[in-house]
Design an enzyme around this catalytic site. Structure first.
Site, PDB file in Angstrom:
ATOM      1  N   ASP A   8     -18.352  -0.445  -2.197  1.00  0.00           N
ATOM      2  CA  ASP A   8     -18.762   0.872  -1.735  1.00  0.00           C
ATOM      3  C   ASP A   8     -18.023   1.892  -2.616  1.00  0.00           C
ATOM      4  OD1 ASP A   8     -19.661   2.969   0.101  1.00  0.00           O
ATOM      5  OD2 ASP A   8     -17.588   2.986   0.802  1.00  0.00           O
ATOM      6  N   ASP A  10     -17.387   5.893  -1.714  1.00  0.00           N
ATOM      7  CA  ASP A  10     -16.553   6.849  -0.981  1.00  0.00           C
ATOM      8  C   ASP A  10     -15.634   6.147   0.018  1.00  0.00           C
ATOM      9  OD1 ASP A  10     -17.677   9.259  -2.103  1.00  0.00           O
ATOM     10  OD2 ASP A  10     -19.484   8.813  -0.965  1.00  0.00           O
TER      11      ASP A  10
END
Length: 222
Positions: A8, A10
């Site tokens: 991922d 953020d």
């Protein structure tokens, strides 16, 4: 046993959560729409437009696209919290690449956003594939993005380790059939309990990660 890694963006590779929380909070404040911490936490790990669908009816006369553009504008303002790499993130990606492990990115952000953020920390060229909100029709917690990432890398989900930080992302990776390492920084450990391994950051995370439970069960430690 584990042939590839998907990250991922953020909160996992870059610490954008303080900036994101302030941008969403500012959106609600500037429209005089009441909100609380749970409201803002509900945006984490999800495509912004999808998350806004839960609230757009409270913004008189506004559209999802207009609100999303406004929130993105706030992230560019000079008074917003700074963005930095998560401790150990770039080092872990470099170790994986040096070992010949395919590395991909699966983010709820747009491709333009992901490219700009990765470029800012000097990591734009570090990923073999990039799956963004522009590439899927259903965002996290739907597994579509992680399934697409595995497909692009040519590996089975069961042979893939996903690195996440948000409950929606953990749910997406688990639904895809991957093992999940979750960073317990901006969310409570209980909210990330479905991950196979909990760590405080990515410093000294080994490859392959040491999972002490069989695939399909959750483990919290670290």
């Amino acid at each position: 046993m584990y042939a590839a890694a998907l990250f991922d963006l953020d909160g996992t590779l870059i610490d954008t959560e303080p900036r994101s929380r302030e941008a969403w909070s500012r959106l609600f404040r500037n429209h005089d729409v009441p909100f609380d911490e749970d409201t803002i936490r509900g945006f984490a790990g999800r495509p912004g437009r999808e998350a806004l669908l839960d609230h757009v009816h409270r913004f008189a006369g506004a559209t999802v696209d207009k609100l999303f553009a406004e929130a993105l504008h706030y992230t560019t303002l000079p008074d917003m919290p700074a963005v930095e790499a998560i401790p150990g993130a770039l080092e872990l990606v470099a170790r994986l690449r040096a070992a010949g492990v395919p590395v991909g990115l699966v983010t709820s952000g747009t491709r333009a956003y992901a490219r700009a953020e990765l470029a800012a920390i000097g990591a734009l060229s570090h990923f073999d594939v990039m799956i963004t909100a522009d590439d899927v029709t259903r965002g996290k917690p739907d597994p579509q993005g992680y399934l697409a990432g595995c497909g692009a890398l040519g590996v089975a989900p069961s042979a893939t380790v996903v690195f996440e930080d948000a409950p929606a992302g953990v749910a997406a990776a688990r639904a895809a059939g991957a093992r999940v390492v979750a960073i317990a920084s901006d969310h409570t450990r209980s909210a990330l309990a479905d991950a196979d391994l909990l760590v405080p950051d990515l410093v000294d995370v080994p490859w392959p990660p040491v999972f002490r439970t069989p695939a399909g069960t959750a483990r919290t430690e670290g």
